[in-house]
Design an enzyme around this catalytic site. Structure first.
Site, mmCIF file in Angstrom:
data_model
loop_
_atom_site.group_PDB
_atom_site.id
_atom_site.type_symbol
_atom_site.label_atom_id
_atom_site.label_comp_id
_atom_site.label_asym_id
_atom_site.label_seq_id
_atom_site.Cartn_x
_atom_site.Cartn_y
_atom_site.Cartn_z
ATOM 1 N N ASP A 22 0.860 -1.192 0.000
ATOM 2 C CA ASP A 22 0.000 0.000 0.000
ATOM 3 C C ASP A 22 0.884 1.224 0.000
ATOM 4 O O ASP A 22 2.049 1.146 0.378
ATOM 5 C CB ASP A 22 -0.777 0.072 1.328
ATOM 6 N N ASP A 56 -4.940 -3.507 4.768
ATOM 7 C CA ASP A 56 -5.443 -3.110 6.075
ATOM 8 C C ASP A 56 -6.955 -3.218 6.176
ATOM 9 O O ASP A 56 -7.505 -3.452 7.225
ATOM 10 C CB ASP A 56 -4.975 -1.687 6.432
ATOM 11 N N ASP A 103 -9.492 -6.388 1.962
ATOM 12 C CA ASP A 103 -8.170 -6.859 1.544
ATOM 13 C C ASP A 103 -7.957 -8.321 1.925
ATOM 14 O O ASP A 103 -7.004 -8.950 1.474
ATOM 15 C CB ASP A 103 -7.058 -6.027 2.218
HETATM 16 P P1 ATP Z 1 -3.522 2.970 0.100
HETATM 17 O O1 ATP Z 1 -4.333 1.950 -0.611
HETATM 18 O O2 ATP Z 1 -2.186 3.144 -0.454
HETATM 19 O O3 ATP Z 1 -3.518 2.846 1.579
HETATM 20 P P2 ATP Z 1 -5.466 5.074 0.083
HETATM 21 O O4 ATP Z 1 -5.571 5.293 1.545
HETATM 22 O O5 ATP Z 1 -5.478 6.277 -0.772
HETATM 23 O O6 ATP Z 1 -4.159 4.355 -0.304
HETATM 24 P P3 ATP Z 1 -8.065 4.019 0.117
HETATM 25 O O7 ATP Z 1 -8.107 4.039 1.587
HETATM 26 O O8 ATP Z 1 -8.677 2.884 -0.632
HETATM 27 O O9 ATP Z 1 -6.604 4.098 -0.377
HETATM 28 O O10 ATP Z 1 -8.695 5.379 -0.401
HETATM 29 C C1 ATP Z 1 -9.044 5.567 -1.730
HETATM 30 C C2 ATP Z 1 -9.446 7.012 -1.939
HETATM 31 O O11 ATP Z 1 -10.581 7.308 -1.140
HETATM 32 C C3 ATP Z 1 -8.391 8.024 -1.501
HETATM 33 O O12 ATP Z 1 -7.508 8.308 -2.526
HETATM 34 C C4 ATP Z 1 -9.202 9.235 -1.129
HETATM 35 O O13 ATP Z 1 -9.499 9.991 -2.274
HETATM 36 C C5 ATP Z 1 -10.486 8.636 -0.614
HETATM 37 N N1 ATP Z 1 -10.469 8.584 0.852
HETATM 38 C C6 ATP Z 1 -9.513 8.058 1.642
HETATM 39 N N2 ATP Z 1 -9.829 8.174 2.939
HETATM 40 C C7 ATP Z 1 -11.036 8.768 2.978
HETATM 41 C C8 ATP Z 1 -11.934 9.165 4.022
HETATM 42 N N3 ATP Z 1 -11.655 8.949 5.307
HETATM 43 N N4 ATP Z 1 -13.068 9.765 3.669
HETATM 44 C C9 ATP Z 1 -13.382 9.968 2.385
HETATM 45 N N5 ATP Z 1 -12.598 9.634 1.369
HETATM 46 C C10 ATP Z 1 -11.432 9.043 1.633
#
Ligand code: ATP
Length: 898
Positions: free
Chosen positions: A331, A639, A643
């Protein structure tokens, strides 16, 4: 109170449940009452779990083919009137079982202490406040909050819920998650259909809810049945299984050989006693029965070493697989980056702003980039949406600020504060009455608020997703106008290509009775702005990626974030792609591009792409499988609740200890206590070290067995007296393994361990060089032991003395060979003689034991040994030194093949 716990809780109305358990929806229990109940009901842990008892473990030590042979041999020897031999053999069996038991207990303890160090937490209401407590402290009457990704901590009667879905497969075997509901059910409803109950050990796969604890610990459904389930024996790994299979095959071969030599002896009219002893000696000597146990211990030691480097191994085979990892899929957010978010850029009402300050402190301000000093209503709403559609908290302790909850959300609180919005005031004014929590698959979060009788929805999430929900956008004046997609996308690209993580914000008014439902939450919204936050790459991740690449381990970033952000961060981290044929902006592949590829196209493309963006958890599974089809041994991080399938499919599923959900941890083979990519690299390094030590141990121990087998076979074939007796073989095997071989488990990692490519999983553990070396040492053992034995006899020595010489030759050669075995290519001088003091200690204690064996009358009597003189020792040591010299010479010749 006790009888209460046996009620049909699914049949009882919620209000009655609260009353019966003396608790309330808003407040839960108060702390004092909770403590009283904890004393009364005990901790919420399942004690009835059928782990093997100490006695069972001890008795199981006897359940091995070798031990059967030994017991039979002991009894037959007794029958033949050889009382001392018989007693010694049986005593050895006993001591061997004790040693095996102690070693196994150590391994089990190492694993147990790790699983308890991963104690889980749950959120309960105590005295009206949500409180995170260890699940063991939960008591009947506690009101528990469930969120997607949680493991249900106790049996609960659900009292409120939002799209709550629970995976109950551990309990009912039903593989699809069950939709829950809060209404009461008929008393006869079977467990699998009790929709208003959540059972301990099951996993929340979607939504959220609240439930009252109705049973804890052994009283839970899983507690009741777990008495029937044997706790999984996790001490087996592919390697130990292979060795056990090999030992069994060898056992059969040896039994055939032993029987043949028995018949041969009978045909030659030799005394039955002797031929029987020869057959037993052959079986006892040639079978490496202690090997699986030793391997387990070396792996368990590896587990502790990895734990010290913040990688908690949940499944023992992982230690072995880690060393062979060829690709790590990680990630981005929090693993490769710091997860220290700070909003730096904002676009709202057609105007752009910069925000100063770093971290979670409130120092800093919002400045317009367009010299616009006036009011911007859209900007108000953009910050308000960020502040209210938010579950995080900022705390300040000892002059330092930190975030509780999602750092992305923490950053939004900070930006709103810098703008001048006050969280307490805003929350009081806009009372939150409902929410749709963030789930990776939806990529947004929405909350419903009430203010002065009217309702408003705030939405935040991935830019594309939020724009899909918007019909217009807000101007600085507060009026709405049509969406200027181009301007928004352009601004997003600008921020993302600088590595900023960009979120979009929107709002809509609802009528006073308006509700928040998934189906139409994302409709008719008004766009109010973008906020772009930096999340700097971790310095140590950059170094760890370089180390992995150097070690032939490919690194791929698989993120839910935007392609441009991912690419910018990927470049900074030094992620490199192979030949890439997708799009110009390669080497990034997006989730939608993955969706367009069929499996075989994906298998073909996946090796060349280092960064995958906007990937959904389901696509992670496809990526793992595609990599595995390419022959890769794949470690994958995760996480979230979704997943889990990818983590299970990966050769090494890696869950995040801090931000990971219980579901992800449960599915993983390894948990990172610091969520840091560098820890995976450290674990791979440790894995390589452990595997190298395993191979060293195997290469050290097999010549003993082969040598002993050969000596006995030679004696049988030439019709000679046995140069070593079964009891002496037992002595050699037991003492050398414990004093010498095990010391290799403490061998430090050789320099350059991360300069080599990963081990090829399909290659046999014993390659040409190792087999050759085992052959050389075995042959030398045969020649030296048999030769000295014969020499002594020819020179008129007693048979006891000649045998003692043979035994000492075995032990001393093994002791010298131990120094060789510390490395397949480097000499002990290069490694430094003192770099593994355990080997020195083992060598010294072995020599003391051997002196006792040779000179003390009691040992002479027990093991039929006899004193030898100074010149005899010289001969023995010459044998040891010769073997040492030959092996070192062979190392030099084969150094390039290792
Ligand atoms: P990774 O997969 O590397 O951990 P990530 O945290 O960006 O990355 P996700 O958690 O799947 O991956 O988030 C995908 C997208 O959703 C993010 O790029 C962001 O635009 C949006 N996002 C992340 N956290 C939140 C949140 N708490 N509330 C609303 N939108 C969110």
């Amino acid at each position: 109170m006790e009888t209460l716990l046996d009620k049909h809780w699914h049949h009882i109305e919620e209000s009655e449940a609260f009353q019966l358990l003396g608790t309330s929806f808003e407040k839960g229990l108060d702390q004092f009452e909770a403590e009283q109940r904890l004393k009364h009901f005990g901790e919420n842990v399942i004690t009835g779990k059928r782990a093997k008892t100490g006695l069972e473990r001890f008795l199981l030590q006897f359940h091995q083919p070798l031990v059967y042979i030994l017991i039979a041999a002991g009894l037959v020897t007794a029958y033949l009137g050889e009382w001392v031999d018989s007693l010694v053999i049986l005593a050895v069996v006993f001591v061997n079982s004790i040693v095996g038991y102690i070693q196994e207990s150590k391994a089990v303890r190492a694993l147990d202490s790790l699983s308890s160090s991963m104690s889980t937490e749950a959120t309960v209401f105590r005295a009206g406040k949500p409180l995170k407590i260890p699940t063991s402290q939960i008591v009947p009457g506690d009101v528990v909050i469930l969120r997607s990704g949680d493991k249900v901590p106790a049996d609960l009667r659900i009292v409120s819920l939002k799209e709550l879905r629970i995976d109950e497969s551990t309990l009912t075997g039903e593989s699809l998650p069950v939709d829950k509901a809060a209404n009461s059910l008929l008393p006869e409803t079977v467990l699998a259909e009790r929709k208003n109950m959540a059972y301990a050990g099951t996993l929340v796969s979607f939504g959220q809810g609240r439930g009252i604890v109705v049973a804890t610990g052994n009283k839970t459904e899983i507690g009741r049945i777990s008495g029937l389930i044997d706790s999984a024996d996790e001490l087996e790994t592919p390697l130990t299984q292979k060795i056990t299979r090999f030992s069994h095959m060898l056992l059969i071969a040896i039994l055939v050989l032993a029987s043949a030599s028995f018949v041969l002896g009978l045909l030659r009219n030799e005394p039955v006693n002797e031929i029987f002893m020869a057959a037993v000696a052959l079986a006892v000597g040639a079978i490496p029965e202690g090997l699986p146990a030793a391997v387990t211990i070396i792996l368990a030691l590896g587990v502790s070493r990895m734990a010290a480097r913040k990688a908690i191994i949940r499944k023992l085979p992982a230690v072995e697989t880690l060393g062979g990892t060829t690709v790590i899929c990680s990630d981005k957010t929090g693993t490769l980056t710091e997860n220290q978010m700070t909003v730096q850029s904002v676009l709202s009402g057609g105007l752009s702003y910069s925000i100063t300050g770093t971290g979670y402190g409130f120092e800093g301000s919002v400045k317009s980039n367009d010299d616009h000093a006036g009011d911007n209503k859209s900007l108000d709403e953009c910050f308000r949406a960020g502040l209210l559609c938010n579950d995080a908290n900022i705390h300040h302790k000892d002059g330092r600020s930190g975030v509780e909850g999602d750092p992305t959300e923490g950053a939004l609180i900070v930006s709103a504060r810098k703008y001048g919005l006050h969280p307490d005031k805003e929350h009081a004014e806009f009372k939150r009455i409902d929410e749709l929590p963030f789930e990776s698959e939806w990529q947004y979060m929405a909350t419903l608020h009430e203010k002065d009788g009217s309702r408003v929805v705030y939405l935040k999430g991935a830019v594309e997703k939020v724009l899909e929900c918007c019909m217009d956008s807000m101007l600085a004046s507060g009026e709405t106008s049509s969406l200027n997609m181009e301007e928004i996308v352009e601004a997003q690209r600008g921020m993302a290509s600088n590595g900023l993580r960009v979120l979009a914000f929107a709002r809509k008014d609802l009528p006073a009775d308006g509700e928040l439902v998934r189906t139409d939450a994302c409709m008719g919204m008004t766009f109010v702005g973008l906020q772009g936050m930096i999340d700097p790459p971790r310095e140590e991740a950059k170094a760890a990626i370089a180390a992995c690449q150097h070690a032939g381990v490919k690194v791929k970033m698989i993120t839910g974030d935007h392609a441009l952000t991912a690419e910018a961060i990927g470049l900074r981290l030094g992620l490199r792609g192979g030949d890439c044929s997708i799009g110009k902006d390669c080497p990034v592949m997006t989730g939608s591009e993955i969706a367009e590829l069929n499996d075989s196209e994906l298998i073909e493309k996946v090796p060349g792409i280092p960064v995958f963006a906007r990937v959904s958890p389901e696509q992670k599974l496809r990526l793992v499988m595609a990599l595995q089809k390419n022959g890769e041994v794949c470690a994958m991080t995760g996480d979230g609740v979704n997943d889990a399938p990818a983590l299970k499919q990966a050769d090494i599923g890696v869950a995040m200890g801090i931000t990971g959900t219980e579901v992800a941890k449960e599915a993983a083979d390894m948990v990172l206590t610091d969520d840091n990519f560098a820890t995976i690299e450290a674990a791979v390094e440790e894995g390589r070290g452990v595997f190298a030590n395993l191979v060293k141990f195997i290469a050290w121990t097999l010549p003993t067995n082969a040598g002993e087998g050969l000596v006995i076979l030679a004696a049988i074939l030439f019709g000679a007296t046995l140069p070593i007796l079964p009891v002496q073989i037992l002595w050699i095997n037991m003492t050398t393994a414990a004093c010498l071989g095990m010391m290799l488990a403490f061998e430090p990692k050789e320099p350059g361990i991360m300069d080599r490519p990963p081990r090829n999983p399909s290659r046999s553990i014993l390659d040409k060089v190792i087999l050759r070396r085992i052959g050389i040492v075995s042959a030398l053992l045969l020649v030296c032991a048999f030769g000295l034995f014969k020499w002594e006899l020819l020179n008129g020595a007693s048979i006891e003395k000649a045998r003692t010489m043979a035994v000492n030759v075995f032990v001393v050669i093994e002791a010298f060979y131990l120094f060789n075995a510390r490395s397949f290519s480097r000499s002990p001088f290069e490694l430094g003689f003192t770099s593994n003091m355990w080997v020195i200690g083992g060598f010294a204690s072995m020599m003391i034991l051997q002196t006792l064996f040779t000179y003390t009358p009691v040992m002479n009597r027990l093991f039929a040994s006899a004193p030898v003189d100074f010149m005899d020792w010289v001969k023995i040591i010459v044998c040891g030194v010769t073997v040492y010299g030959v092996v070192e010479y062979d190392k030099k010749r084969t150094a390039s093949d290792v």
